[in-house]
Write an enzyme that holds these catalytic residues in place. Structure first.
Site, short mmCIF file in Angstrom:
data_model
loop_
_atom_site.label_atom_id
_atom_site.label_comp_id
_atom_site.label_asym_id
_atom_site.label_seq_id
_atom_site.Cartn_x
_atom_site.Cartn_y
_atom_site.Cartn_z
N SER A 156 0.84 -1.19 0.00
CA SER A 156 0.00 0.00 0.00
C SER A 156 0.89 1.25 0.00
O SER A 156 1.74 1.38 -0.87
CB SER A 156 -0.94 -0.05 1.21
OG SER A 156 -2.06 0.78 1.02
N ASP A 322 -8.35 -6.66 -5.08
CA ASP A 322 -8.01 -5.38 -4.46
C ASP A 322 -8.58 -4.25 -5.31
O ASP A 322 -8.14 -4.03 -6.45
CB ASP A 322 -6.49 -5.27 -4.35
CG ASP A 322 -6.01 -4.00 -3.65
OD1 ASP A 322 -6.84 -3.12 -3.35
OD2 ASP A 322 -4.79 -3.90 -3.41
N HIS A 355 -7.73 -5.60 -0.65
CA HIS A 355 -6.46 -4.90 -0.43
C HIS A 355 -5.69 -5.45 0.77
O HIS A 355 -4.47 -5.62 0.71
CB HIS A 355 -6.75 -3.42 -0.23
CG HIS A 355 -5.53 -2.59 -0.02
ND1 HIS A 355 -4.57 -2.42 -1.00
CD2 HIS A 355 -5.08 -1.89 1.05
CE1 HIS A 355 -3.60 -1.64 -0.54
NE2 HIS A 355 -3.88 -1.32 0.70
#
Lengths: 392, 392
Positions: A156, A322, A355
């Site tokens: 991320s 995601d 995610h």
């Protein structure tokens, strides 16, 4: 003022004042910080020729407590499956460093830190970028006598930092592993984080950013911000599998605004527990840094040019479900690296977890990580393990 | 207390007190309302044999001003492309009725209405369901001397009402057109609406629901709720096309928390303008009704059983890029209708516009609507147009 579990309560915090040796830290916004502390944690041992350093970069709400147990909470750290003896980032082989990012609230200098006038910075703190965060990390690593790293790894926002490491330390980063990330923050993600910022700033207890001085905390706004963001971390399929429309400890609707549904109860818990460990202004600054992240900006939209001269060996990971940082956004990184003649592998993990899959039990992901890390370390001639671990 | 453009300012509001003839309205929660007003608007003329009635049902934040110009705002109503002479819902042929839903804030009884004790209901108002809203609409239609309708049409929450119309008025609804909707609210959607509710309830000016009595309004919380919801109404692709990372009236980042990006400015505008026209408690009640919506609940998860005996002819519409109410959710309705031997057509419109596509310029959608409506009206033997329109 509620009690927050921050490093002020902790005894074992490791902090380096990176401005002591390097001088003021110049930021992308043009301002500079005269005093910058970076909190960090390490695992494993630095090899005699200092060639086994792995930098682990955290996501928006992470911190330096990546591996093992978080000493502040006495609960598992955020990446215990990944860092440790015999794990993908094997602490028998690597010396792992994780920092709390500049702007964070777990010991590194940020908006909750005391500014030059003796009061908390609040929103007088300068606005940060991902590049600034990495500049501070490089200072820290240099202060430890390290002049190259084996790998930078992160998911991320951590992946954004990995991209910056490869750009800022050309010739000194052997492997770069950005996971579930992007080279430019999308409009949708800017939108979701703007919702969170507006929720925080709408809370009267935010006090125009000076809540620490006022003895208040915008907990309600921060909780809403966290709830909104959390939905994006999970796929719709995972929400359906985990909660669907199941009720929370009741047989029927209460016909009111209590948390009738498990998904409501879950999100409320996510919000309520988050405010115990995070500073609202840090949330503003770190999300802003993500919004500002676009490696192609300085190159008229040509991402490939952003990777000019980059020589790390890349492995880019994405997760099929995601929708926060999509596989398509990872592929854009891969295409640009290819076009820039950077060696790159690309792995998409098929999963329904969304995610947050990079933080969860994903055996294929862990196996692919292990494979890439060890193969690259072997190719770099790193020792398979520390000598004293293999003795006898 | 800010000035809000509600029917209190309007002169031409049409309201029917549906409890005058039908007595108290019993609600799904078990409570009943002794006094219920339903505000409505009509277009076209009722045919002599009263066979040309089309009910248009609005979405979460809509109202009775569906066609033409909204007299409160003097701006286009929410479905001007769809309702009017020569348009898909042709007011030369059909008598169109749109109501403000029970629980709404545009003239229908809702939490902002005065309760039995002379004070605004606030959160003492009983919790509503979609079925309750349709029960109130049926009362209204009956009070107009109408005992069957040609069609019920609506998008999003309006589509949920359409499903209820077909179930509650078996034998009396010729055509049902649910658009971009679902037969059961998903966990993800419950989650997003819970974020909005928490944003409203976190605003101190919500005053535990009694803000009207306190002379306040939770505008900040309501604006955040609207911003969060609005992102779900647009596809990521549409956000990229419309805004991407473009800056708002500036050449470079301001390195602060102003709306540097167009997407931020757009969302802030959506939030700020919404509070001028909507009541925060209505937002709580209407989102709750959507959360509670699941036609399969009473049938142990068997949606097909929910359509037992339904005899309307259906046309189900979805939009390819709609992630708020996905094509898959529309298909679930179609599959259940098929299994229940209900006549059903299914149309997916290829578009990048996302959920809000049903409100926007979508020629294929309008053409398919026109085709289905006219073919079904012809099959039902409805006159092609009102006699006086064709005279001379």
């Amino acid at each position: 003022m509620s009690s927050v579990k921050t490093p002020q309560n902790a005894e074992q915090l490791r902090i380096a004042r990176i401005t002591d040796s390097g001088g003021p830290l110049l930021l992308a916004c043009g301002q500079s910080l005269d005093v910058v502390d970076i909190a960090y944690e390490t695992w494993g041992k630095l090899s005699p020729n200092k060639d086994n350093v792995v930098i682990v970069c955290h996501a928006l709400t992470g911190d330096q407590y990546a591996g093992g147990v978080n000493p502040i909470t006495d609960r598992p750290a955020w990446w215990p499956r990944m860092i440790g003896p015999g794990l993908p980032i094997d602490t028998n082989r690597f010396f792992v460093i994780a920092t709390n990012v500049l702007g964070g609230c777990m010991g590194s200098t940020g908006p909750a830190s005391i500014g030059p006038d003796g009061k908390a910075w609040g929103v007088r703190f300068p606005t940060l970028t991902i590049a600034d965060m990495v500049r501070a990390q490089i200072r820290l690593v240099e202060s430890l006598g390290i002049d190259r790293i084996f790998a930078a790894i992160g998911g991320s926002m951590g992946g954004m930092q990995v991209l910056e490491w490869a750009r800022q330390w050309k010739g000194r980063v052997a492997a770069a592993i950005p996971i579930a990330s992007a080279a430019r923050q999308s409009a949708q993600n800017i939108g979701f984080y703007e919702v969170g910022r507006q929720a925080i700033m709408a809370d009267p207890d935010w006090c125009e950013g000076a809540y620490l001085e006022a003895g208040k905390r915008p907990d309600r706004g921060l909780a809403v911000a966290r709830m909104a963001a959390h939905i994006t971390y999970v796929s719709e399929e995972a929400l359906k599998q985990k909660f669907d429309r199941r009720l929370q400890d009741r047989q029927d609707f209460t016909f009111g605004f209590d948390a009738d549904f498990q998904i409501e109860s879950y999100l409320r818990y996510q919000g309520a527990s988050f405010v115990d460990r995070f500073d609202a202004n840090s949330y503003l600054y770190i999300t802003r840094a993500m919004d500002y992240f676009d490696l192609s900006t300085e190159h008229e939209g040509q991402l490939t040019l952003a990777f000019d001269g980059v020589d790390a060996r890349f492995c880019v990971f994405s997760f099929s479900s995601d929708w926060h940082y999509t596989p398509e956004e990872s592929k854009a990184i891969v295409r640009a690296l290819n076009a820039a003649n950077v060696e790159v592998s690309y792995v998409t993990i098929e999963t329904s977890k969304g995610h947050d899959a990079f933080l969860l039990d994903e055996p294929e992901f862990e196996a692919a990580m292990t494979g890439f890390i060890n193969a690259t370390a072997d190719a770099c001639g790193l020792a398979a393990g520390l000598v004293d671990e293999h003795a006898g």
